[in-house]
Design a protein around this motif. Sequence first.
Motif, PDB file in Angstrom:
ATOM      1  N   ARG A  87      26.702 -31.858 -32.658  1.00  0.00           N
ATOM      2  CA  ARG A  87      27.316 -32.582 -33.779  1.00  0.00           C
ATOM      3  C   ARG A  87      26.321 -32.740 -34.939  1.00  0.00           C
ATOM      4  N   VAL A  88      25.082 -33.050 -34.605  1.00  0.00           N
ATOM      5  CA  VAL A  88      24.050 -33.190 -35.639  1.00  0.00           C
ATOM      6  C   VAL A  88      23.837 -31.860 -36.364  1.00  0.00           C
ATOM      7  N   LEU A  89      23.763 -30.773 -35.585  1.00  0.00           N
ATOM      8  CA  LEU A  89      23.554 -29.456 -36.186  1.00  0.00           C
ATOM      9  C   LEU A  89      24.722 -29.068 -37.082  1.00  0.00           C
ATOM     10  N   ARG A  90      25.914 -29.297 -36.588  1.00  0.00           N
ATOM     11  CA  ARG A  90      27.110 -28.914 -37.351  1.00  0.00           C
ATOM     12  C   ARG A  90      27.240 -29.759 -38.621  1.00  0.00           C
ATOM     13  N   ALA A  91      26.915 -31.037 -38.511  1.00  0.00           N
ATOM     14  CA  ALA A  91      27.049 -31.930 -39.663  1.00  0.00           C
ATOM     15  C   ALA A  91      26.070 -31.578 -40.773  1.00  0.00           C
ATOM     16  N   HIS A  92      24.992 -30.864 -40.421  1.00  0.00           N
ATOM     17  CA  HIS A  92      23.977 -30.528 -41.419  1.00  0.00           C
ATOM     18  C   HIS A  92      24.379 -29.312 -42.261  1.00  0.00           C
ATOM     19  N   GLU A  93      25.385 -28.564 -41.826  1.00  0.00           N
ATOM     20  CA  GLU A  93      25.849 -27.423 -42.615  1.00  0.00           C
ATOM     21  C   GLU A  93      26.332 -27.907 -43.984  1.00  0.00           C
ATOM     22  N   PRO A  94      26.082 -27.153 -45.047  1.00  0.00           N
ATOM     23  CA  PRO A  94      25.767 -25.717 -45.088  1.00  0.00           C
ATOM     24  C   PRO A  94      24.286 -25.374 -44.967  1.00  0.00           C
ATOM     25  N   TYR A  95      23.446 -26.358 -44.642  1.00  0.00           N
ATOM     26  CA  TYR A  95      22.018 -26.083 -44.555  1.00  0.00           C
ATOM     27  C   TYR A  95      21.616 -25.799 -43.114  1.00  0.00           C
ATOM     28  N   PRO A  96      20.550 -25.031 -42.908  1.00  0.00           N
ATOM     29  CA  PRO A  96      20.162 -24.631 -41.551  1.00  0.00           C
ATOM     30  C   PRO A  96      19.608 -25.790 -40.732  1.00  0.00           C
ATOM     31  N   GLY A 205      17.067 -11.175 -52.980  1.00  0.00           N
ATOM     32  CA  GLY A 205      16.583 -11.263 -54.350  1.00  0.00           C
ATOM     33  C   GLY A 205      16.434 -12.671 -54.887  1.00  0.00           C
ATOM     34  N   ARG A 206      16.577 -13.680 -54.030  1.00  0.00           N
ATOM     35  CA  ARG A 206      16.457 -15.070 -54.472  1.00  0.00           C
ATOM     36  C   ARG A 206      15.361 -15.782 -53.676  1.00  0.00           C
ATOM     37  N   GLU A 207      14.705 -16.715 -54.319  1.00  0.00           N
ATOM     38  CA  GLU A 207      13.680 -17.508 -53.640  1.00  0.00           C
ATOM     39  C   GLU A 207      14.258 -18.857 -53.254  1.00  0.00           C
ATOM     40  N   LEU A 208      14.204 -19.132 -51.949  1.00  0.00           N
ATOM     41  CA  LEU A 208      14.701 -20.403 -51.444  1.00  0.00           C
ATOM     42  C   LEU A 208      13.526 -21.280 -51.068  1.00  0.00           C
ATOM     43  N   ARG A 209      13.569 -22.523 -51.489  1.00  0.00           N
ATOM     44  CA  ARG A 209      12.520 -23.476 -51.163  1.00  0.00           C
ATOM     45  C   ARG A 209      13.119 -24.546 -50.257  1.00  0.00           C
ATOM     46  N   LEU A 210      12.561 -24.672 -49.061  1.00  0.00           N
ATOM     47  CA  LEU A 210      13.100 -25.588 -48.058  1.00  0.00           C
ATOM     48  C   LEU A 210      12.021 -26.504 -47.504  1.00  0.00           C
ATOM     49  N   PHE A 211      12.394 -27.730 -47.183  1.00  0.00           N
ATOM     50  CA  PHE A 211      11.522 -28.598 -46.393  1.00  0.00           C
ATOM     51  C   PHE A 211      12.330 -29.090 -45.203  1.00  0.00           C
ATOM     52  N   SER A 212      11.675 -29.644 -44.213  1.00  0.00           N
ATOM     53  CA  SER A 212      12.392 -29.989 -42.986  1.00  0.00           C
ATOM     54  C   SER A 212      12.067 -31.397 -42.506  1.00  0.00           C
ATOM     55  N   ASP A 237      15.290 -27.602 -54.120  1.00  0.00           N
ATOM     56  CA  ASP A 237      15.690 -27.538 -55.524  1.00  0.00           C
ATOM     57  C   ASP A 237      17.162 -27.143 -55.607  1.00  0.00           C
ATOM     58  N   ALA A 238      17.704 -27.248 -56.798  1.00  0.00           N
ATOM     59  CA  ALA A 238      19.132 -27.004 -56.994  1.00  0.00           C
ATOM     60  C   ALA A 238      19.511 -25.553 -56.712  1.00  0.00           C
ATOM     61  N   GLU A 239      18.611 -24.607 -57.071  1.00  0.00           N
ATOM     62  CA  GLU A 239      18.901 -23.189 -56.850  1.00  0.00           C
ATOM     63  C   GLU A 239      19.043 -22.886 -55.363  1.00  0.00           C
ATOM     64  N   SER A 240      18.176 -23.473 -54.554  1.00  0.00           N
ATOM     65  CA  SER A 240      18.249 -23.251 -53.110  1.00  0.00           C
ATOM     66  C   SER A 240      19.517 -23.876 -52.533  1.00  0.00           C
ATOM     67  N   ALA A 241      19.864 -25.056 -53.006  1.00  0.00           N
ATOM     68  CA  ALA A 241      21.092 -25.708 -52.544  1.00  0.00           C
ATOM     69  C   ALA A 241      22.307 -24.842 -52.865  1.00  0.00           C
ATOM     70  N   PHE A 243      22.484 -21.623 -53.141  1.00  0.00           N
ATOM     71  CA  PHE A 243      22.541 -20.447 -52.267  1.00  0.00           C
ATOM     72  C   PHE A 243      23.298 -20.778 -50.984  1.00  0.00           C
ATOM     73  N   PHE A 244      22.950 -21.888 -50.351  1.00  0.00           N
ATOM     74  CA  PHE A 244      23.587 -22.234 -49.083  1.00  0.00           C
ATOM     75  C   PHE A 244      25.032 -22.671 -49.276  1.00  0.00           C
ATOM     76  N   GLU A 245      25.297 -23.353 -50.354  1.00  0.00           N
ATOM     77  CA  GLU A 245      26.675 -23.776 -50.612  1.00  0.00           C
ATOM     78  C   GLU A 245      27.568 -22.569 -50.885  1.00  0.00           C
ATOM     79  N   GLU A 246      27.029 -21.583 -51.599  1.00  0.00           N
ATOM     80  CA  GLU A 246      27.794 -20.354 -51.856  1.00  0.00           C
ATOM     81  C   GLU A 246      28.033 -19.588 -50.561  1.00  0.00           C
ATOM     82  N   SER A 247      26.994 -19.482 -49.725  1.00  0.00           N
ATOM     83  CA  SER A 247      27.116 -18.771 -48.454  1.00  0.00           C
ATOM     84  C   SER A 247      28.136 -19.453 -47.558  1.00  0.00           C
TER      85      SER A 247
END
Length: 257
Positions: A87-96, A205-212, A237-241, A243-247
Motif C-alpha cells: 500500500r505504501v509503495l502503491r500510494a507513492h506512485e507516480p514516483y518510484p 534525453g532528460r535529467e531527473l533529480r531525485l532524493f529519497s 524539481d518541477a521538471e523531474s516531477a 517526467f513521472f507524472e507524464e509517464s
Amino acid sequence: MRQWRHRRRLSQLDLAIAADVSARHVSLVETGKSNPSADMILRLADQLDVPLRERNRLLLAAGFAPRYAERPLDDDALSAARHAVARVLRAHEPYPALAFDRRWNIVMTNHAVEPFFADVDPDLLRPPINLVRLGLDPRGFAPLVVNLADVRAVFRSRIRRQLAVAPDPELTALYEELLEPSSEDTSSQSVESDVVIPMIIRIDGRELRLFSTITTFGTPMDITLHEIAIESYYPADAESAAFFEESHSDVRAAAFP
C-alpha cells in the motif's frame, strides 16, 4: 554482550544505569559468572540496540529459545504487514519506491520503478535483485547516473553505518566488491543543493533529480519485518516531477484506452 557494549562505546556503568541494574550484575553477565534470565538478556540488548537477529543469538548462547520468529514475507502471518508495504509503495506512485532487506535485496517495488529496468542486463534481474549492485554495476543503472560518485558515496556511508550497528559477512563482501574507496570517487558533478544530495539520472534525453526517504516498521517482533526498509524517491524539481507524472498518465491511458 561485552562485544555489543564495546560496539556502542558504553562502559559497564553506562549500560547498568540505562538498564536500571547494578554495574556488578552487568560485569557478572559479561564474564559468565551469572546466569541471567531471558528477560534480563533482552533488557540489556534493548539498551544496546541489538538487532532482533542478534538477540536470538544471545538467547541461544545463554541456553534459551529464540524469542523472535523469522518468516518469509509471503507467509500468511505477515500478510497484514506485506499488504501495508504494498500500500505504501502503491500510494507513492507516480514516483518510484521499493522495499529491500538488510542485504539490500529488493523484495517489492511499485510500477514507477519498472521502466528503469528496461535496459538492465538480465543477469542483474535474477532474484535476489540487489539494489546496490543494480545501482553501481555498469550493466545496471550506473550508465544512467550522472553523479555516480555521489551516489556511491551515499551507499558507502549507509552501509558503513549498517555494518557498525550489526556486522554481516555478506554485506561486508558486497561493500568490498562495489564500495571500496578508489581514485575514481571524486565527483565531477556539481550538485547544487544545500538540503540533500540528489541522485541525477539521465534517461530519454532528460535529467531527473531525485532524493529519497527511508521508512521502517515500528517495534516489529519478526526479524523479516525488522530488516525491511522502504525507500521512496521524490522529484527534486518541477521538471523531474513532470517526467513521472507524464509517464504515469501514459501508463493509465494504455491500461484504460
